[in-house]
Design a protein around this motif. Structure first.
Motif, PDB file in Angstrom:
ATOM      1  N   ASP A   1      51.288  46.065  53.204  1.00  0.00           N
ATOM      2  CA  ASP A   1      50.467  47.095  53.149  1.00  0.00           C
ATOM      3  C   ASP A   1      51.011  48.111  51.510  1.00  0.00           C
ATOM      4  N   ARG A   2      52.109  47.070  51.470  1.00  0.00           N
ATOM      5  CA  ARG A   2      52.455  47.481  49.610  1.00  0.00           C
ATOM      6  C   ARG A   2      52.090  46.543  48.545  1.00  0.00           C
ATOM      7  N   LYS A   3      52.367  47.442  47.289  1.00  0.00           N
ATOM      8  CA  LYS A   3      52.273  45.847  46.547  1.00  0.00           C
ATOM      9  C   LYS A   3      53.483  46.035  45.289  1.00  0.00           C
ATOM     10  N   LEU A   4      53.538  45.120  44.656  1.00  0.00           N
ATOM     11  CA  LEU A   4      54.784  44.675  43.934  1.00  0.00           C
ATOM     12  C   LEU A   4      54.514  45.159  42.348  1.00  0.00           C
ATOM     13  N   TRP A   5      54.559  46.322  41.885  1.00  0.00           N
ATOM     14  CA  TRP A   5      55.082  46.265  40.624  1.00  0.00           C
ATOM     15  C   TRP A   5      56.443  45.713  40.201  1.00  0.00           C
ATOM     16  N   ILE A   6      56.686  44.542  38.764  1.00  0.00           N
ATOM     17  CA  ILE A   6      58.157  44.289  38.436  1.00  0.00           C
ATOM     18  C   ILE A   6      57.744  43.954  36.501  1.00  0.00           C
ATOM     19  N   TRP A   7      58.846  44.358  35.734  1.00  0.00           N
ATOM     20  CA  TRP A   7      58.778  44.480  34.218  1.00  0.00           C
ATOM     21  C   TRP A   7      58.215  42.745  34.070  1.00  0.00           C
ATOM     22  N   GLY A   8      57.762  42.595  32.804  1.00  0.00           N
ATOM     23  CA  GLY A   8      56.667  40.885  32.266  1.00  0.00           C
ATOM     24  C   GLY A   8      58.130  40.340  31.819  1.00  0.00           C
TER      25      GLY A   8
ATOM     26  N   ASP B   1      54.242  30.806  36.472  1.00  0.00           N
ATOM     27  CA  ASP B   1      52.724  29.658  37.363  1.00  0.00           C
ATOM     28  C   ASP B   1      53.683  29.371  39.499  1.00  0.00           C
ATOM     29  N   MET B   2      54.380  30.287  39.757  1.00  0.00           N
ATOM     30  CA  MET B   2      54.653  30.368  40.949  1.00  0.00           C
ATOM     31  C   MET B   2      55.106  31.181  41.540  1.00  0.00           C
ATOM     32  N   ILE B   3      54.371  32.746  41.042  1.00  0.00           N
ATOM     33  CA  ILE B   3      54.343  34.137  41.608  1.00  0.00           C
ATOM     34  C   ILE B   3      53.030  34.194  41.738  1.00  0.00           C
ATOM     35  N   PRO B   4      53.278  35.290  42.920  1.00  0.00           N
ATOM     36  CA  PRO B   4      52.007  35.411  43.645  1.00  0.00           C
ATOM     37  C   PRO B   4      51.241  36.485  43.103  1.00  0.00           C
ATOM     38  N   LYS B   5      49.502  36.330  42.981  1.00  0.00           N
ATOM     39  CA  LYS B   5      48.401  36.800  41.666  1.00  0.00           C
ATOM     40  C   LYS B   5      48.572  38.590  42.013  1.00  0.00           C
ATOM     41  N   ASP B   6      49.169  38.817  43.189  1.00  0.00           N
ATOM     42  CA  ASP B   6      48.859  40.099  43.303  1.00  0.00           C
ATOM     43  C   ASP B   6      50.074  41.028  43.141  1.00  0.00           C
ATOM     44  N   VAL B   7      51.104  39.830  41.948  1.00  0.00           N
ATOM     45  CA  VAL B   7      52.366  41.096  41.025  1.00  0.00           C
ATOM     46  C   VAL B   7      51.528  41.688  40.071  1.00  0.00           C
TER      47      VAL B   7
ATOM     48  N   PHE C   1      49.411  37.433  30.869  1.00  0.00           N
ATOM     49  CA  PHE C   1      49.212  37.620  32.324  1.00  0.00           C
ATOM     50  C   PHE C   1      48.040  37.073  32.194  1.00  0.00           C
ATOM     51  N   ALA C   2      46.956  37.825  32.313  1.00  0.00           N
ATOM     52  CA  ALA C   2      45.919  37.928  32.484  1.00  0.00           C
ATOM     53  C   ALA C   2      44.966  36.411  32.371  1.00  0.00           C
ATOM     54  N   ILE C   3      45.648  35.624  31.930  1.00  0.00           N
ATOM     55  CA  ILE C   3      44.662  34.440  31.955  1.00  0.00           C
ATOM     56  C   ILE C   3      45.333  33.971  32.839  1.00  0.00           C
ATOM     57  N   LYS C   4      46.316  34.239  33.657  1.00  0.00           N
ATOM     58  CA  LYS C   4      47.036  33.854  34.139  1.00  0.00           C
ATOM     59  C   LYS C   4      46.756  33.915  35.419  1.00  0.00           C
ATOM     60  N   GLY C   5      46.293  35.091  35.422  1.00  0.00           N
ATOM     61  CA  GLY C   5      45.312  35.697  37.149  1.00  0.00           C
ATOM     62  C   GLY C   5      45.739  36.880  37.172  1.00  0.00           C
ATOM     63  N   LEU C   6      46.909  37.513  36.902  1.00  0.00           N
ATOM     64  CA  LEU C   6      48.219  38.582  37.215  1.00  0.00           C
ATOM     65  C   LEU C   6      47.144  39.741  36.387  1.00  0.00           C
TER      66      LEU C   6
ATOM     67  N   THR D   1      35.372  38.650  30.175  1.00  0.00           N
ATOM     68  CA  THR D   1      34.366  38.039  31.684  1.00  0.00           C
ATOM     69  C   THR D   1      34.616  39.359  32.478  1.00  0.00           C
ATOM     70  N   PRO D   2      33.758  39.115  32.841  1.00  0.00           N
ATOM     71  CA  PRO D   2      34.130  39.825  34.356  1.00  0.00           C
ATOM     72  C   PRO D   2      35.565  39.948  35.346  1.00  0.00           C
ATOM     73  N   GLU D   3      35.509  38.249  34.820  1.00  0.00           N
ATOM     74  CA  GLU D   3      36.802  37.900  35.903  1.00  0.00           C
ATOM     75  C   GLU D   3      37.952  38.521  35.574  1.00  0.00           C
ATOM     76  N   MET D   4      37.783  38.463  33.944  1.00  0.00           N
ATOM     77  CA  MET D   4      39.186  38.433  33.151  1.00  0.00           C
ATOM     78  C   MET D   4      39.594  40.058  33.232  1.00  0.00           C
ATOM     79  N   ARG D   5      38.242  40.917  32.808  1.00  0.00           N
ATOM     80  CA  ARG D   5      38.246  42.259  32.718  1.00  0.00           C
ATOM     81  C   ARG D   5      39.547  43.356  33.406  1.00  0.00           C
ATOM     82  N   GLU D   6      39.198  42.595  34.717  1.00  0.00           N
ATOM     83  CA  GLU D   6      40.082  43.890  35.794  1.00  0.00           C
ATOM     84  C   GLU D   6      41.455  43.311  35.632  1.00  0.00           C
ATOM     85  N   HIS D   7      42.208  42.542  35.169  1.00  0.00           N
ATOM     86  CA  HIS D   7      43.274  42.620  34.613  1.00  0.00           C
ATOM     87  C   HIS D   7      44.069  43.300  34.094  1.00  0.00           C
ATOM     88  N   PHE D   8      43.347  42.951  33.413  1.00  0.00           N
ATOM     89  CA  PHE D   8      43.690  44.286  31.936  1.00  0.00           C
ATOM     90  C   PHE D   8      44.088  45.845  32.193  1.00  0.00           C
TER      91      PHE D   8
END
Ligand SMILES: [Zn+2]
Length: 370
Positions: free
Chosen positions: A226-233, A259-265, A282-287, A315-322
């Motif tokens: 139950d841990r999240k991954l952070w990486i440099w972009g 376009d191949m990595i999980p969206k919760d990174v 990155f946000a448009i890609k859902g990251l 949009t609310p959908e994008m905002r949460e990614h920033f």
């Protein structure tokens, strides 16, 4: 991100899920993540660093501390990989305690995939386990220079070596456990050696797929606890098309991995020369993405203002990614504190200590304005 540092040294789900408590406790700011990233202190600097956390990070409402630990810990799972004079468990627990008191989440970092050597020095992993080396034929130079005939920036481990993940995941689990962390930073920046022709496992494979595969493997391992991954972009940005080049973007075709990595990174998007608008990408890609300045205070101010604009013009959908801002520091903790406290005056107006002060003053100003 360390290109300038290299030159200097050679010349001389969502964030809210990742950080539930801090996001709730620090709702008096406009950014969910207000971060600070630095090398973990040397053992002898721990008490001074704890004072710095308490007196400087906490009042600025920093809620995320990325500590680049690598082998600066007395690992019990792999004692052979410890640095000399590394942090003890009780040192770490002191850091955990002061951060808990101040509602700061610690995210430990161990560089995975790339950054397995620095200048002439092989890192502990490949020194002890040379079989993991993606380019065993590239010998470490007596005196490192860039550029060089081998294209050697830093060594990488081979992501398809059958033994590598058992070892590095032991380290990841141990460091996350001792820091009581709900997220881990794997680095993964500036990977120049990947899918090399001489590697019997990787040769001929798609470099974007290799990179994305390694991100997914690490992410899935962390998700099991139950841990999240952070990486440099940087490996996810096309260096040619953007003109950002081979350091802060990719010139070796890893960028399609976006376009191949999980969206919760969580992506740490570092740009030190200009306030590039890449968080939008990155946000448009859902990251989820945080912007990372280093030592240019005026750019850091623009980057913080941009992050706010992205959040309010989306949009609310994008905002949460920033997700926010993370100040990065590429000197050791001791050297940074010397500069911060004026023990050793930094004559260059572009320095990480001033950038940090300016960035967080701007975040505070913007919070008040809001
Ligand atoms: Zn390989």
């Amino acid at each position: 991100m360390k290109r300038l540092f290299l030159i200097l040294t050679l010349a001389v789900n969502s964030i809210l899920v990742a950080l539930p408590q801090t996001a709730q406790l620090n709702n008096n700011s406009i950014l969910p993540v207000r971060g600070f990233c630095i090398a973990a202190p040397q053992a002898k600097e721990v008490d001074r660093f704890i004072k710095f956390i308490d007196e400087e990070l906490a009042p600025r409402k920093v809620n995320t501390l990325i500590l680049r630990v690598d082998y600066n810990y007395q690992y019990e799972s792999h004692t052979e990989l410890r640095d000399a004079n590394s942090l003890s468990k009780s040192d770490v627990k002191k850091l955990v305690e002061i951060c808990r008191k101040n509602n700061i989440s610690i995210i430990p970092q161990v560089n995975l995939l790339g950054h397995q050597s620095w200048a002439e020095k092989t890192g502990n992993l490949l020194r002890v386990y040379p079989d993991f080396d993606e380019t065993p034929n590239v010998k470490m130079p007596e005196k490192y220079v860039w550029p060089n005939n081998d294209g050697l920036y830093c060594k990488s481990y081979c992501p398809l070596h059958p033994g590598v993940h058992k070892v590095v995941f032991d380290l990841v689990d141990e460091i996350c456990n001792v820091f009581e962390a709900t997220a881990f930073h794997a680095g993964m920046d500036e990977v120049f050696y990947i899918g090399e022709d001489q590697c019997p496992r990787c040769s001929g494979r798609d470099k974007a797929e290799l990179f994305a595969g390694e991100v997914r493997t690490i992410r899935d391992h962390l998700a099991s606890s139950d841990r999240k991954l952070w990486i440099w972009g940087d490996r996810l940005i096309d260096g040619k098309t953007t003109g950002m080049g081979e350091w802060e973007a990719s010139m070796n075709n890893t960028h399609r991995a976006i376009d191949m990595i999980p969206k919760d990174v969580v992506i740490c998007d570092w740009h030190y020369e200009r306030p590039d608008q890449t968080p939008v990408y990155f946000a448009i890609k859902g990251l989820n993405v945080v912007t990372c300045p280093w030592r240019n205070p005026s750019n850091a101010v623009l980057q913080a203002q941009d992050m706010l604009k992205f959040r309010s013009h989306s949009t609310p959908e994008m905002r949460e990614h920033f997700a926010g801002m993370v100040q990065t520091v590429w000197s050791g903790a001791g050297q940074f504190m010397d500069s911060f406290y004026g023990v050793k005056k930094d004559n260059d107006p572009n320095n990480a200590a001033d950038c940090f002060k300016t960035l967080f003053a701007e975040i505070e100003r913007l919070s008040t304005e809001k």
